[in-house]
Design a protein around this motif. Structure first.
Motif, PDB file in Angstrom:
ATOM      1  N   HIS A  68       0.818  -1.211   0.000  1.00 23.28           N
ATOM      2  CA  HIS A  68       0.000   0.000   0.000  1.00 23.28           C
ATOM      3  C   HIS A  68       0.853   1.264   0.000  1.00 23.28           C
ATOM      4  CE1 HIS A  68       0.946  -0.606   4.271  1.00 23.28           C
ATOM      5  NE2 HIS A  68       0.723   0.684   4.442  1.00 23.28           N
ATOM      6  N   LEU A  96      -4.383  -3.677  -1.539  1.00 26.02           N
ATOM      7  CA  LEU A  96      -3.255  -2.749  -1.349  1.00 26.02           C
ATOM      8  C   LEU A  96      -3.720  -1.298  -1.276  1.00 26.02           C
ATOM      9  CD1 LEU A  96      -0.544  -4.261  -3.747  1.00 26.02           C
ATOM     10  CD2 LEU A  96      -1.475  -5.165  -1.618  1.00 26.02           C
ATOM     11  N   TYR A  97      -4.967  -1.089  -0.874  1.00 22.41           N
ATOM     12  CA  TYR A  97      -5.489   0.282  -0.857  1.00 22.41           C
ATOM     13  C   TYR A  97      -4.905   1.087   0.300  1.00 22.41           C
ATOM     14  CZ  TYR A  97      -8.734   4.177  -0.596  1.00 22.41           C
ATOM     15  OH  TYR A  97      -9.265   5.427  -0.539  1.00 22.41           O
ATOM     16  N   ASP A  98      -4.877   0.499   1.516  1.00 19.29           N
ATOM     17  CA  ASP A  98      -4.332   1.207   2.665  1.00 19.29           C
ATOM     18  C   ASP A  98      -3.761   0.178   3.639  1.00 19.29           C
ATOM     19  OD1 ASP A  98      -6.553   0.088   3.951  1.00 19.29           O
ATOM     20  OD2 ASP A  98      -7.717   1.934   3.866  1.00 19.29           O
TER      21      ASP A  98
END
Length: 734
Positions: A68, A96-98
């Motif tokens: 991320h 893998l956004y945050d």
């Protein structure tokens, strides 16, 4: 030329599949191809405090490790792009956004390497530190947090009062565990970097244009720069209706490396995708002494995720089957720290009808009435909620033909009264119901002067036989032999199509082809009538038909002109027409498919081992385009119903929030030894109301009611009523 529609026709894509010529998402070659391996979370809820990829990056051949912190840019939130690719207004999970971990097995890193083996090994070297939060994954432990979603159907009368005053009552709770799709083909995506930011994506999906919209939205790409293809799919069953995370990861890798990337999930990682939600179903039935229903009350409580709400109608299927003046339905959700559930074959119906039909069987026992007779006494010719008649409903004929083929009249009513040597024999039955849906699809026909037709639509064939029925419909509408028709599917650049699901594809795409073929016929006629001495002069478009390579009068076959001559006269090498399936909305009829399932089980009296030895499934689903592929769909549904009844169960260790049997050795599904005699009957069901060809679709109806018929048969064999699936020998031993 004999018609193709309604015949038993072998798959036109069968040879390509059995010889290996058919390519799937993880098999397409690409120059300079890199490989991605997914690192998944080992906790269920919390945040990633640190990811150390240094050991992985030190391996020769490793190109990068995406997390991320270093991934290419994605949309900041759901409001930053148009999201019409997920059910219930939700949004597919973006990997893998945050740094937040929302479920166990969540993808948290992608290792990119020159070859697959290196990527997989390096993924084991990625070190992750977490800050873990408390979590909940047990549906039964969180029932107090259940909240009501939109009611499936409006209440009628006073169900509580009617139930309390009913002469005979049944009230029980049924449980269906979480079940996973487990298609043969693993989820995979190959993203081909074409230079200049243009991508060709081969993805395992049930809707290529759906994936294209999603990828463009998430990454801010232009539709003309993203082409999504899925020419063949090795099973999906609903899990491919929305984009899954492998396509996002592969796209991230391609954008970062500016080269082609392939990501193939492992079988264990498939258990980090969506699934059929675990559901508790409470059914209350009240009847008079003669067996007529006075009251139906149904409450379903299902699991969903904390980050997205997903629900399907489990509760209201009695409305399409049985008459009752009083009814109440409710559907509730319990948010848990899990991946969001999704559609799975016959969503809502497979689970809801299981509980309903088991309850009907238990009511029949209480009434001392044959289970089939009870259903006939409660039969409804109208949808109970709307009061509308059905466009067609041949369920009574399903009962009759199914019972006759099965030999139901020889059933001894008392439990444990039928034997075969050391085995107890049980006979059970159930009804099945599904929606007869249709959606806007488009199709293009290109007819060439040499008598060949190419049919194209973005629809996907997920193994159901779409290639074949498209070819059959086109062949009949254009008057061509089947081997003169080529079909192109599964390409986002082709005419618009919806996702392949809900059993709507056959009816929808067939009518798009019919409409396009009508335009072909009309144009050919207009040209033919300009030919000197045309035998078709003065005829209207509805007076002529395409048959045997010619345009001919319907009433006088001698008045005909070869299509090749017409096109030669018009100086045309090809004629191209594209149309949509413009169905007229009908608000005067209810539209459903129906079935009657009869099952025989044999239970070893000492060991409790259950065998399903015979199943008869009689189905009323309008006009059947291909009796061979349709019967295959029903048989597959029956096999899945056997698995639902006796085998399938995702086992979660709630101390860890992890599915413990995330493989197809310990997640049990039926094998050859579990499947014996299955007979499929298609009941003739003309239906001129639902659409001009009378097509309904058969993909979903095959599984509905099967688990209930088997559960009812197990009760009849043993006298033991097991209400929580799957029915295993330890439960019988209770």
């Amino acid at each position: 030329m004999a018609p193709s529609i309604g015949t038993s026709t072998s798959r036109v894509d069968g040879r390509a599949k059995v010889t290996g010529l058919a390519k799937y998402a993880g098999e397409f070659a690409a120059p300079d191809l890199a490989y991605g391996a997914v690192v998944t979370s080992t906790i269920t809820k919390g945040r990633i405090a640190r990811i150390d990829a240094s050991s992985a990056l030190a391996i020769r051949g490793v190109l990068d490790v995406l997390t991320h912190t270093n991934r290419p840019k994605m949309a900041a939130g759901d409001d930053d792009y148009r999201d019409d690719v997920a059910p219930e207004g939700g949004s597919p999970f973006r990997p893998l956004y945050d740094d937040r971990v929302k479920f166990n097995g969540q993808p948290i890193a992608l290792v990119l390497a020159e070859d697959w083996e290196t990527a997989v090994f390096a993924a084991t070297l990625v070190q992750v530190d977490y800050e873990e939060d408390g979590f909940a994954t047990d549906l039964h432990a969180r029932l107090e947090q259940a909240h009501t979603v939109d009611k499936p159907q409006k209440p009628r009368g006073d169900a509580a009062k009617a139930f309390a005053g009913a002469a005979v009552r049944h009230d029980a709770e049924y449980f269906i565990p979480a079940e996973y799709h487990n298609p043969m083909e693993l989820f995979a995506a190959t993203v081909v970097w074409n230079g200049g930011g243009k991508l060709t994506i081969y993805d395992k999906t049930q809707g290529v244009q759906n994936v294209q919209r999603y990828v463009c939205g998430v990454f801010g790409l232009k539709p003309d720069d993203v082409r999504v293809m899925s020419p063949f799919v090795g099973g999906a069953f609903g899990i491919g209706l929305r984009p899954q995370y492998e396509v996002v990861l592969a796209t991230l890798g391609a954008l970062k490396l500016k080269r082609s990337v392939r990501v193939v999930l492992s079988r264990a990682q498939m258990y980090g995708l969506s699934y059929r939600p675990a559901t508790i179903e409470r059914v209350s039935l009240g009847a008079n002494a003669g067996g007529a229903l006075d009251a139906v009350a149904y409450e379903a409580v299902a699991m969903t995720s904390q980050h997205e709400e997903f629900s399907r109608n489990d509760a209201g299927w009695a409305e399409q089957l049985y008459a009752s003046p009083n009814a109440r339905y409710a559907h509730k959700l319990v948010p848990l720290d899990v991946m969001t559930p999704c559609d799975m074959r016959a969503p809502g119906a497979a689970t809801g009808v299981y509980a309903l039909e088991c309850a009907m069987d238990e009511l029949a026992v209480a009434l001392k009435l044959d289970p089939l007779q009870l259903r006939l006494r409660c039969y409804s010719d109208r949808d109970q909620e709307s009061g509308l008649p059905y466009s067609s409903k041949q369920l009574k004929e399903c009962y009759r033909q199914g019972a006759e083929a099965f030999g139901w009249d020889r059933r001894s009513p008392s439990p444990r009264s039928m034997r075969d040597g050391s085995e107890l024999v049980g006979w059970g039955m159930a009804s099945g119901v599904w929606e007869a849906l249709q959606m806007p699809f488009s199709a293009r026909i290109i007819l060439t002067a040499n008598g060949h037709a190419e049919i194209s639509t973005a629809a996907t064939d997920i193994g159901t036989g779409t290639y074949t029925i498209v070819a059959q419909v086109a062949a009949d509408m254009l008057g061509l032999p089947l081997d003169s028709v080529t079909v192109k599917l599964g390409d986002s650049t082709l005419p618009t199509a919806q996702v392949e699901g809900g059993s709507w594809t056959a009816a929808s795409v067939a009518h798009a082809i019919v409409n396009a073929a009508d335009d072909v016929r009309k144009e050919l006629l207009s040209i033919a009538q300009t030919m000197p001495g045309s035998p078709l002069s003065g005829l209207a478009p509805d007076d002529v038909v395409l048959a045997d390579g010619a345009l001919a009068s319907k009433s006088d076959g001698g008045r005909a002109v070869a299509v090749a001559d017409v096109m030669r006269h018009g100086k045309m090498e090809r004629l191209e027409k594209e149309r949509s399936s413009d169905f007229k909305e009908d608000d005067k009829h209810a539209r459903n498919t129906h079935s009657a399932i009869f099952a025989e089980v044999k239970v070893d009296e000492e060991l409790g081992v259950i065998r399903v030895t015979r199943v008869v499934s009689a189905v009323a689903a309008g006009r059947i385009i291909n009796t061979k592929t349709a019967a295959s769909q029903i048989m597959g549904g029956v096999v899945w119903g056997i698995g639902m009844a006796l085998h399938e169960e995702a086992l979660t260790d709630h101390a860890f929030g992890r599915v413990m049997n995330a493989n197809i050795a310990e997640y049990h599904v039926p094998v050859n030894a579990d499947v014996h005699d299955i007979k499929v009957i298609f009941v003739d069901e003309p239906d001129s109301v639902i659409n001009p060809m009378g097509i309904k679709g058969v993909g979903e109806i095959g599984i509905v009611g099967v688990a209930a018929a088997i559960a009812n048969a197990v009760y009849h064999a043993t006298g033991q009523r097991v209400r929580d699936l799957p029915i295993t020998l330890d439960k019988l031993a209770r």
